[in-house]
Scaffold this motif. Structure first.
Motif, PDB file in Angstrom:
ATOM      1  N   CYS A   1       0.967  -1.314   0.101  1.00  0.00           N
ATOM      2  CA  CYS A   1       0.275  -0.237   0.065  1.00  0.00           C
ATOM      3  C   CYS A   1       0.881   1.406   0.097  1.00  0.00           C
ATOM      4  O   CYS A   1       0.630   2.054  -0.891  1.00  0.00           O
ATOM      5  CB  CYS A   1      -1.013  -0.190   1.364  1.00  0.00           C
ATOM      6  SG  CYS A   1      -1.937  -1.287   1.114  1.00  0.00           S
ATOM      7  N   LEU A   2       1.760   1.662   0.869  1.00  0.00           N
ATOM      8  CA  LEU A   2       2.591   2.222   0.732  1.00  0.00           C
ATOM      9  C   LEU A   2       3.598   2.816  -0.645  1.00  0.00           C
ATOM     10  O   LEU A   2       3.509   3.695  -1.010  1.00  0.00           O
ATOM     11  CB  LEU A   2       3.537   2.545   1.987  1.00  0.00           C
ATOM     12  CG  LEU A   2       4.477   3.331   1.652  1.00  0.00           C
ATOM     13  CD1 LEU A   2       4.227   4.933   2.470  1.00  0.00           C
ATOM     14  CD2 LEU A   2       6.062   2.865   3.435  1.00  0.00           C
ATOM     15  N   SER A   3       4.181   1.834  -1.218  1.00  0.00           N
ATOM     16  CA  SER A   3       4.405   1.759  -2.440  1.00  0.00           C
ATOM     17  C   SER A   3       3.890   2.622  -3.645  1.00  0.00           C
ATOM     18  O   SER A   3       4.176   3.539  -4.125  1.00  0.00           O
ATOM     19  CB  SER A   3       4.915   0.274  -3.084  1.00  0.00           C
ATOM     20  OG  SER A   3       6.056   0.088  -1.811  1.00  0.00           O
ATOM     21  N   LEU A   4       2.657   1.981  -3.480  1.00  0.00           N
ATOM     22  CA  LEU A   4       1.931   2.095  -4.819  1.00  0.00           C
ATOM     23  C   LEU A   4       1.457   3.569  -3.837  1.00  0.00           C
ATOM     24  O   LEU A   4       1.006   4.353  -5.127  1.00  0.00           O
ATOM     25  CB  LEU A   4       0.537   1.391  -4.675  1.00  0.00           C
ATOM     26  CG  LEU A   4       0.661  -0.139  -4.886  1.00  0.00           C
ATOM     27  CD1 LEU A   4      -0.599  -0.977  -4.690  1.00  0.00           C
ATOM     28  CD2 LEU A   4       0.963   0.063  -6.779  1.00  0.00           C
ATOM     29  N   PHE A   5       1.021   4.442  -2.218  1.00  0.00           N
ATOM     30  CA  PHE A   5       0.266   5.452  -2.330  1.00  0.00           C
ATOM     31  C   PHE A   5       1.772   6.624  -2.358  1.00  0.00           C
ATOM     32  O   PHE A   5       1.187   7.147  -3.347  1.00  0.00           O
ATOM     33  CB  PHE A   5       0.083   5.125  -1.076  1.00  0.00           C
ATOM     34  CG  PHE A   5       0.468   7.355  -0.508  1.00  0.00           C
ATOM     35  CD1 PHE A   5      -0.506   7.100  -0.571  1.00  0.00           C
ATOM     36  CD2 PHE A   5       1.263   6.570   0.950  1.00  0.00           C
ATOM     37  CE1 PHE A   5      -0.324   8.870  -0.010  1.00  0.00           C
ATOM     38  CE2 PHE A   5       0.951   7.604   1.438  1.00  0.00           C
ATOM     39  CZ  PHE A   5       0.438   9.319   0.766  1.00  0.00           C
ATOM     40  N   LEU A   6       2.781   6.238  -2.647  1.00  0.00           N
ATOM     41  CA  LEU A   6       4.307   7.106  -2.840  1.00  0.00           C
ATOM     42  C   LEU A   6       3.763   7.484  -4.264  1.00  0.00           C
ATOM     43  O   LEU A   6       3.511   8.407  -4.626  1.00  0.00           O
ATOM     44  CB  LEU A   6       5.252   6.345  -2.382  1.00  0.00           C
ATOM     45  CG  LEU A   6       5.831   7.116  -0.134  1.00  0.00           C
ATOM     46  CD1 LEU A   6       6.754   5.980  -0.158  1.00  0.00           C
ATOM     47  CD2 LEU A   6       5.855   8.160  -0.358  1.00  0.00           C
ATOM     48  N   SER A   7       3.886   6.273  -4.757  1.00  0.00           N
ATOM     49  CA  SER A   7       4.173   6.628  -6.392  1.00  0.00           C
ATOM     50  C   SER A   7       3.103   7.468  -6.835  1.00  0.00           C
ATOM     51  O   SER A   7       3.003   8.333  -7.334  1.00  0.00           O
ATOM     52  CB  SER A   7       3.924   4.889  -7.218  1.00  0.00           C
ATOM     53  OG  SER A   7       4.024   4.781  -8.608  1.00  0.00           O
TER      54      SER A   7
END
Length: 409
Positions: free
Chosen positions: A294-300
């Motif tokens: 979730c963090l990786s997709l959110f930041l991207s």
């Protein structure tokens, strides 16, 4: 010409950008050295391209960010599940002392940021963004609080926060080693005389912390259980749902906060009930995996959506504020972190680590400490204390401080 991407196209596009960022990071040494996250590498690279395309009149790309808010809330919900009082208690007095020091830095960053912003004649909210939102909070808190600041009248808040967070990652990695080197030489400090392998708590741990070697990349978390993944996903969704009720209650009494705060509170309550009563056990590895995704997709997605053209007019004020924050971190680590933590070799190593996660992220702090211990010798206690505070507790308390100050402003 404007290209509007719908919700599915937006998440697919930003996923590709994330993969490109991972590839670029694997090939560029300096990005690994400073622990720049792959979503930041890919997203910021695209943001620059999008800026050029817009400024030259070729095309403007607009994303549907509905999933960004959902992913953000899901990630911070997994952070809430790490707020275990049992884990904090097991850490001992040194962990509690370092947590207090970390919270003191959060307060100092915000006070300096707000007062400095007023002194140079810009919106105090800009000082808050250049404070613990982007410094201690990093890209995660920047992506969460940026849109709220924009809604409260600060134009370009998200872009500013992300730029500040990136600056913090680099500067925190640069100053930590030299600061510890100065402390060790000035006070003639010696490492602890023990013959153990240097181990640390996984910085991405969501749940009971486990010992593992740490690096700038994601730590291996072992084999995952399908049933535990399902259970963890259900826990996250339920906490998010109940969290909306908590957030609405705060909203009804006039307190403005990110949507995820309610979910974090509910998750923390669920975690501590589970610890005390054994009800619906928390699966650490599975929660960590879901949170990382979730963090990786959110930041991207947040990085791809940056409007860099909004930074131009505020470039000089931002640079002033960030310079002051860097100086604050140096002085705080040298005179407060080092002294409060005991003025010994471990304290010096912790001071270097505090520079890393106080301006960037926990992996940066670990990288700083490794550079010191590789020269002077082991400091195993430092590698226990910093990840426990940086990965499990400071996000929760930082969000509470930012929310309070934001409402006061």
């Amino acid at each position: 010409m404007t290209l509007n991407l719908d919700i599915i196209q937006s998440i697919a596009f930003t996923t590709v950008v994330l993969l490109i960022g991972s590839f670029i990071k694997s090939k560029v040494y300096v990005l690994n050295k400073y622990c720049i996250p792959a979503p930041v590498v890919g997203g910021f690279s695209f943001a620059i391209i999008a800026f050029i395309l817009r400024q030259t009149g070729v095309i403007t790309i607009v994303f549907d960010t509905t999933l960004q808010n959902i992913l953000m809330t899901a990630f911070f919900t997994t952070v809430g599940f790490t707020a275990s009082l049992q884990v904090l208690k097991k850490g001992g007095t040194q962990v509690i002392k370092f947590l207090i020091v970390a919270v003191m830095l959060v307060l100092a960053q915000n006070i300096v940021g707000i007062l400095s912003a007023k002194a140079i004649g810009v919106d105090p909210l800009l000082g808050l963004i250049a404070g613990s939102v982007s410094m201690t909070g990093g890209h995660g808190a920047s992506g969460a609080f940026g849109p709220i600041m924009e809604a409260n009248g600060l134009e370009g808040a998200l872009s500013i926060a992300m730029a500040c967070a990136t600056f913090g990652l680099v500067s925190g990695s640069i100053i930590g080693g030299p600061l510890a080197n100065r402390l060790v030489q000035k006070h003639k400090l010696q490492p602890e005389e023990i013959g153990v392998k240097e181990e640390v708590i996984s910085t991405n741990a969501h749940g009971e912390a486990s010992y593992s070697e740490i690096s700038c990349d994601e730590a291996s978390i072992g084999k995952l259980s399908e049933s535990k993944l399902t259970s963890s996903a259900m826990q996250i969704i339920i906490a998010m749902g109940l969290g909306t009720i908590v957030s609405n209650l705060f909203s009804d009494i006039g307190i403005t906060m990110p949507a995820y705060i309610g979910a974090m509170i509910v998750a923390a309550i669920m975690r501590n009930i589970s610890d005390a009563k054994g009800i619906w056990p928390i699966a650490s590895n599975e929660l960590e995996s879901l949170g990382s995704i979730c963090l990786s997709l959110f930041l991207s997605m947040a990085m791809c959506s940056l409007k860099l053209w909004e930074l131009v007019d505020l470039a000089i004020p931002i640079l002033i504020l960030l310079t002051l924050q860097t100086l604050l971190m140096i002085l705080f680590a040298y005179f407060i972190t080092f002294r409060v933590m005991g003025k010994d070799y471990t304290a010096a190593v912790l001071a270097s680590g505090h520079c890393g996660f106080g301006l960037g992220a926990t992996p940066n702090g670990i990288a700083n400490m490794k550079s010191v211990t590789s020269k002077y010798g082991p400091a195993p206690n430092a590698f226990f204390i910093l990840p426990l505070v940086g990965a499990l507790f400071i996000e929760f308390l930082n969000s509470a401080v930012i929310t309070t100050l934001m409402n006061l402003l």
